[in-house]
Structures are given as C-alpha cells and as structure tokens.
Write an enzyme that holds these catalytic residues in place. Structure first.
Site, PDB file in Angstrom:
ATOM      1  N   HIS A 101      39.315  41.745  32.421  1.00  0.00           N
ATOM      2  CA  HIS A 101      39.908  40.667  31.616  1.00  0.00           C
ATOM      3  C   HIS A 101      40.844  39.825  32.477  1.00  0.00           C
ATOM      4  CE1 HIS A 101      38.511  41.841  27.595  1.00  0.00           C
ATOM      5  NE2 HIS A 101      38.526  43.070  28.097  1.00  0.00           N
TER       6      HIS A 101
ATOM      7  N   ALA B  18      33.229  64.784  40.670  1.00  0.00           N
ATOM      8  CA  ALA B  18      33.659  64.675  39.277  1.00  0.00           C
ATOM      9  C   ALA B  18      35.104  64.197  39.177  1.00  0.00           C
ATOM     10  CB  ALA B  18      33.497  66.015  38.587  1.00  0.00           C
TER      11      ALA B  18
ATOM     12  N   LYS C  32      37.989  58.831  48.171  1.00  0.00           N
ATOM     13  CA  LYS C  32      37.962  58.709  49.628  1.00  0.00           C
ATOM     14  C   LYS C  32      36.740  59.431  50.174  1.00  0.00           C
ATOM     15  CE  LYS C  32      42.963  58.323  50.197  1.00  0.00           C
ATOM     16  NZ  LYS C  32      44.175  58.870  50.839  1.00  0.00           N
TER      17      LYS C  32
END
Length: 206
Positions: free
Chosen positions: A122, A169, A189
């Site tokens: 946005h 995850a 990373k």
C-alpha cells in the site's frame, strides 16, 4: 477495437467506476463474473486440482493460469486483482497459503502450509490522506522451478526465489535467493549452496 474501447473507458472516470461496480463487489468478483466470464479467460489444466474451499479472488482483466498436475489445497486464497497469477506444472500449493499477484510460480514447486506471497504494497507517503485511499504498488514475485518453501514463510514484493532453492520454515524473505541455495531466518539469509564441483550442499561462511 478492444484497445479503442479500453482507451474510452480509461479516459472516462464515471464510466470506469460504473464498469468496475458491475465486476467487483467488496473487493471480490461478482458471482456472474466467476461463473460466466472467468472460465473463458483463465486457463486451468484439466489434470490439476483446486479444492472447493479455495478462495478465488480472481478477476478477468488479469491472467490466472494453472499448469498440469498441480494441486491447490484447501483454504488457499488466490488473488490476481493487481497482477497476473501463474502456477506451473506439478506444483503443490499447501493448505492456507495466500498468494497475491503479480506472482509467477515455475514447475515442480512445493509450497508448504500458511505461506504468504504478496507482490502488493500500500502507498502511504502522503500523511494528509488515509493510506486506504492512496492506492497500491506492485513488484512481481517469481518462484523458479523445483523450489521448496517451508511453512509460515513470508515473501515480500520484488523477490525471486532461485531454481531448486529452499526457504526454511518461518522465514521472512526480503531479498532474492539465487539458484541452488538455502535461506533461513528473519530476514532470511543464505546458509548453504550446492557446489556442482563437489556435488555437495556446503555451508556459507560470512
């Protein structure tokens, strides 16, 4: 002919809003659009499966393509309101994913559960105007073939996930990941890459 009509609609704001209201209701395509328009402009391979509970915020003015032998699991949200959404062959889109275009997913990609892939941001820069009235901007997200994305990952606009790369995850991916790399963390990373010389996945030392 079609481009001429588009120009007429684009240049007439009242006409544009009227046509928009015929197509969209509360940010979703109207029922008649889903039933009688989308099937003629979207491409879904017959061999693919999209579960009945998938939320399809899919509009006819942007592309929606699903390749062969792909499964889109329950409670996934698919949204092409601000950009094309393309999923390749032999992909698995896990339970509860949210995918907002423009997004291109290659072949043989695995997405685990509850992943958010959103190419939309946005606009907020004008402090005198509510953010909701400032519109949006998009940067395409690309997930190349053979990638595996772990559960609860967030991928932000403009990111490319390389071929055969893995995202751990819970990671938040804010920068592109090269081919044949593993990335984890928030922000994600690079921790490993595949060495074609040794034929092994090797740690990356910073």
């Amino acid at each position: 002919m079609i481009s001429a009509l588009k120009n007429i609609v684009t240049q007439n704001n009242s006409l544009k809003q009227f046509i928009h209201s015929l197509i969209v209701s509360n940010y979703r395509p109207r029922l008649w659009v889903r039933l009688f328009w989308n099937p003629f402009v979207h491409t879904i391979a017959f061999s693919s499966t999209i579960r009945w509970s998938v939320r399809r915020d899919l509009f006819p003015f942007n592309a929606f393509k699903v390749g062969h032998n792909t499964i889109i699991e329950s409670r996934v949200t698919l949204n092409n309101a601000v950009g094309d959404l393309e999923v390749g062959d032999n992909c698995v889109i896990g339970i509860g994913n949210t995918i907002i275009g423009p997004v291109e997913i290659g072949n043989d990609v695995i997405l685990a559960q509850n992943i958010v892939i959103s190419a939309l941001n946005h606009n907020y820069e004008n402090p005198e105007q509510p953010i909701v009235d400032q519109g949006v901007n998009t940067k395409k997200i690309q997930i190349k073939s053979e990638a595996w994305i772990g559960a609860n990952v967030v991928i932000v606009p403009g990111v490319t996930i390389g071929k055969h790369s893995v995202i751990g995850a819970g990671s938040v991916v804010t920068k592109s990941v090269p081919d044949y790399h593993i990335a984890v963390g928030n922000p994600a990373k690079l921790v490993k890459r595949f060495n074609f010389g040794t034929q092994k996945w090797e740690k990356i030392h910073e």
